[in-house]
Scaffold this motif. Sequence first.
Motif, PDB file in Angstrom:
ATOM      1  N   GLU A  20      -9.389 -18.281  -1.267  1.00 16.03           N
ATOM      2  CA  GLU A  20      -8.793 -17.015  -0.852  1.00 16.03           C
ATOM      3  C   GLU A  20      -9.113 -16.011  -1.948  1.00 16.03           C
ATOM      4  O   GLU A  20      -8.627 -16.130  -3.070  1.00 16.03           O
ATOM      5  CB  GLU A  20      -7.276 -17.163  -0.718  1.00 16.03           C
ATOM      6  CG  GLU A  20      -6.865 -18.244   0.252  1.00 16.03           C
ATOM      7  CD  GLU A  20      -5.417 -18.658   0.087  1.00 16.03           C
ATOM      8  OE1 GLU A  20      -4.588 -17.853  -0.400  1.00 16.03           O
ATOM      9  OE2 GLU A  20      -5.109 -19.800   0.432  1.00 16.03           O
ATOM     10  N   LYS A  21      -9.976 -15.041  -1.629  1.00 16.50           N
ATOM     11  CA  LYS A  21     -10.376 -14.051  -2.634  1.00 16.50           C
ATOM     12  C   LYS A  21     -10.827 -12.779  -1.926  1.00 16.50           C
ATOM     13  O   LYS A  21     -11.481 -12.842  -0.891  1.00 16.50           O
ATOM     14  CB  LYS A  21     -11.511 -14.591  -3.508  1.00 16.50           C
ATOM     15  CG  LYS A  21     -11.836 -13.693  -4.674  1.00 16.50           C
ATOM     16  CD  LYS A  21     -12.751 -14.366  -5.655  1.00 16.50           C
ATOM     17  CE  LYS A  21     -13.045 -13.407  -6.764  1.00 16.50           C
ATOM     18  NZ  LYS A  21     -12.969 -13.996  -8.054  1.00 16.50           N
ATOM     19  N   ARG A  23      -9.212 -10.720  -0.236  1.00 19.06           N
ATOM     20  CA  ARG A  23      -8.615 -10.678   1.104  1.00 19.06           C
ATOM     21  C   ARG A  23      -9.512 -11.313   2.164  1.00 19.06           C
ATOM     22  O   ARG A  23      -9.570 -10.853   3.311  1.00 19.06           O
ATOM     23  CB  ARG A  23      -8.241  -9.256   1.491  1.00 19.06           C
ATOM     24  CG  ARG A  23      -7.141  -8.691   0.637  1.00 19.06           C
ATOM     25  CD  ARG A  23      -6.703  -7.343   1.125  1.00 19.06           C
ATOM     26  NE  ARG A  23      -5.742  -6.794   0.170  1.00 19.06           N
ATOM     27  CZ  ARG A  23      -5.230  -5.609   0.273  1.00 19.06           C
ATOM     28  NH1 ARG A  23      -5.551  -4.819   1.265  1.00 19.06           N
ATOM     29  NH2 ARG A  23      -4.371  -5.187  -0.631  1.00 19.06           N
ATOM     30  N   ASN A  42      -5.751 -19.918  -3.941  1.00 21.16           N
ATOM     31  CA  ASN A  42      -5.636 -18.470  -4.056  1.00 21.16           C
ATOM     32  C   ASN A  42      -6.264 -17.999  -5.370  1.00 21.16           C
ATOM     33  O   ASN A  42      -5.697 -18.183  -6.439  1.00 21.16           O
ATOM     34  CB  ASN A  42      -4.169 -18.028  -3.983  1.00 21.16           C
ATOM     35  CG  ASN A  42      -4.032 -16.523  -3.959  1.00 21.16           C
ATOM     36  OD1 ASN A  42      -4.993 -15.794  -4.151  1.00 21.16           O
ATOM     37  ND2 ASN A  42      -2.827 -16.051  -3.726  1.00 21.16           N
ATOM     38  N   ASP A  44      -7.097 -14.779  -5.567  1.00 24.38           N
ATOM     39  CA  ASP A  44      -6.907 -13.346  -5.381  1.00 24.38           C
ATOM     40  C   ASP A  44      -5.809 -12.860  -6.314  1.00 24.38           C
ATOM     41  O   ASP A  44      -5.008 -13.648  -6.802  1.00 24.38           O
ATOM     42  CB  ASP A  44      -6.492 -13.075  -3.923  1.00 24.38           C
ATOM     43  CG  ASP A  44      -7.276 -11.956  -3.281  1.00 24.38           C
ATOM     44  OD1 ASP A  44      -7.810 -11.105  -4.013  1.00 24.38           O
ATOM     45  OD2 ASP A  44      -7.344 -11.930  -2.048  1.00 24.38           O
ATOM     46  N   HIS A  48      -0.546 -14.737  -0.814  1.00 25.25           N
ATOM     47  CA  HIS A  48      -0.953 -14.995   0.568  1.00 25.25           C
ATOM     48  C   HIS A  48      -0.036 -16.065   1.147  1.00 25.25           C
ATOM     49  O   HIS A  48       0.447 -16.939   0.420  1.00 25.25           O
ATOM     50  CB  HIS A  48      -2.404 -15.485   0.643  1.00 25.25           C
ATOM     51  CG  HIS A  48      -3.398 -14.498   0.128  1.00 25.25           C
ATOM     52  ND1 HIS A  48      -3.606 -13.263   0.708  1.00 25.25           N
ATOM     53  CD2 HIS A  48      -4.249 -14.539  -0.924  1.00 25.25           C
ATOM     54  CE1 HIS A  48      -4.532 -12.605   0.047  1.00 25.25           C
ATOM     55  NE2 HIS A  48      -4.938 -13.365  -0.955  1.00 25.25           N
ATOM     56  N   GLN A  64       1.614 -18.399  -1.521  1.00 20.24           N
ATOM     57  CA  GLN A  64       0.844 -18.743  -2.715  1.00 20.24           C
ATOM     58  C   GLN A  64       0.655 -17.512  -3.573  1.00 20.24           C
ATOM     59  O   GLN A  64       0.210 -16.477  -3.094  1.00 20.24           O
ATOM     60  CB  GLN A  64      -0.561 -19.214  -2.332  1.00 20.24           C
ATOM     61  CG  GLN A  64      -0.639 -20.423  -1.478  1.00 20.24           C
ATOM     62  CD  GLN A  64      -2.061 -20.569  -0.990  1.00 20.24           C
ATOM     63  OE1 GLN A  64      -2.347 -20.225   0.138  1.00 20.24           O
ATOM     64  NE2 GLN A  64      -2.945 -21.049  -1.834  1.00 20.24           N
ATOM     65  N   GLN A  66      -1.313 -15.981  -7.126  1.00 19.38           N
ATOM     66  CA  GLN A  66      -2.635 -16.175  -7.737  1.00 19.38           C
ATOM     67  C   GLN A  66      -2.649 -17.475  -8.537  1.00 19.38           C
ATOM     68  O   GLN A  66      -1.731 -17.775  -9.292  1.00 19.38           O
ATOM     69  CB  GLN A  66      -2.967 -15.000  -8.657  1.00 19.38           C
ATOM     70  CG  GLN A  66      -4.342 -15.099  -9.275  1.00 19.38           C
ATOM     71  CD  GLN A  66      -4.662 -13.879 -10.132  1.00 19.38           C
ATOM     72  OE1 GLN A  66      -3.789 -13.159 -10.588  1.00 19.38           O
ATOM     73  NE2 GLN A  66      -5.936 -13.652 -10.342  1.00 19.38           N
ATOM     74  N   GLU A  69      -2.321 -23.411  -5.209  1.00 14.57           N
ATOM     75  CA  GLU A  69      -3.012 -24.095  -4.113  1.00 14.57           C
ATOM     76  C   GLU A  69      -1.981 -24.653  -3.139  1.00 14.57           C
ATOM     77  O   GLU A  69      -0.855 -24.970  -3.530  1.00 14.57           O
ATOM     78  CB  GLU A  69      -3.834 -25.277  -4.634  1.00 14.57           C
ATOM     79  CG  GLU A  69      -4.966 -24.901  -5.533  1.00 14.57           C
ATOM     80  CD  GLU A  69      -5.752 -26.100  -6.029  1.00 14.57           C
ATOM     81  OE1 GLU A  69      -6.863 -25.875  -6.533  1.00 14.57           O
ATOM     82  OE2 GLU A  69      -5.269 -27.252  -5.921  1.00 14.57           O
ATOM     83  N   CYS A  84      -3.749 -15.136   7.407  1.00 15.77           N
ATOM     84  CA  CYS A  84      -2.767 -14.777   6.389  1.00 15.77           C
ATOM     85  C   CYS A  84      -1.715 -13.871   7.023  1.00 15.77           C
ATOM     86  O   CYS A  84      -2.054 -12.875   7.670  1.00 15.77           O
ATOM     87  CB  CYS A  84      -3.456 -14.063   5.221  1.00 15.77           C
ATOM     88  SG  CYS A  84      -2.290 -13.493   3.955  1.00 15.77           S
TER      89      CYS A  84
END
Length: 101
Positions: A20-21, A23, A42, A44, A48, A64, A66, A69, A84
């Motif tokens: 997840e990066k 968005r 995550n 990002d 999320h 989650q 940053q 997991e 998401c």
Amino acid sequence: MAAAVFVVDFAQAATVVVIEKDRTLAPAHLQIAQGDTVVFRNEDGMPHRLTLRAASRTWSLDTQRQGQERTQDFTETGHIDVMCDFHPQMTMSIDVAKGLP
């Protein structure tokens, strides 16, 4: 961005990492075998929360932050849509089949 696939043994289930990066979810589509595990990581700078929708049920993973997991084992075959809850443009799909795809 590619997903990492780690296979310990052909007789054992695989673990696939989804990133997840920016968005987005990468990869945007997975084909996995029944019994495989997906780790949603995550990377990002924002939180999320993923919702997974299969024909038989809908469920959400915990929020989650940053660096966190969430792990999901896929024991049933079928198609799953992932989105998401905070960023609806973040979508992907997972197809779970008997045996290796």
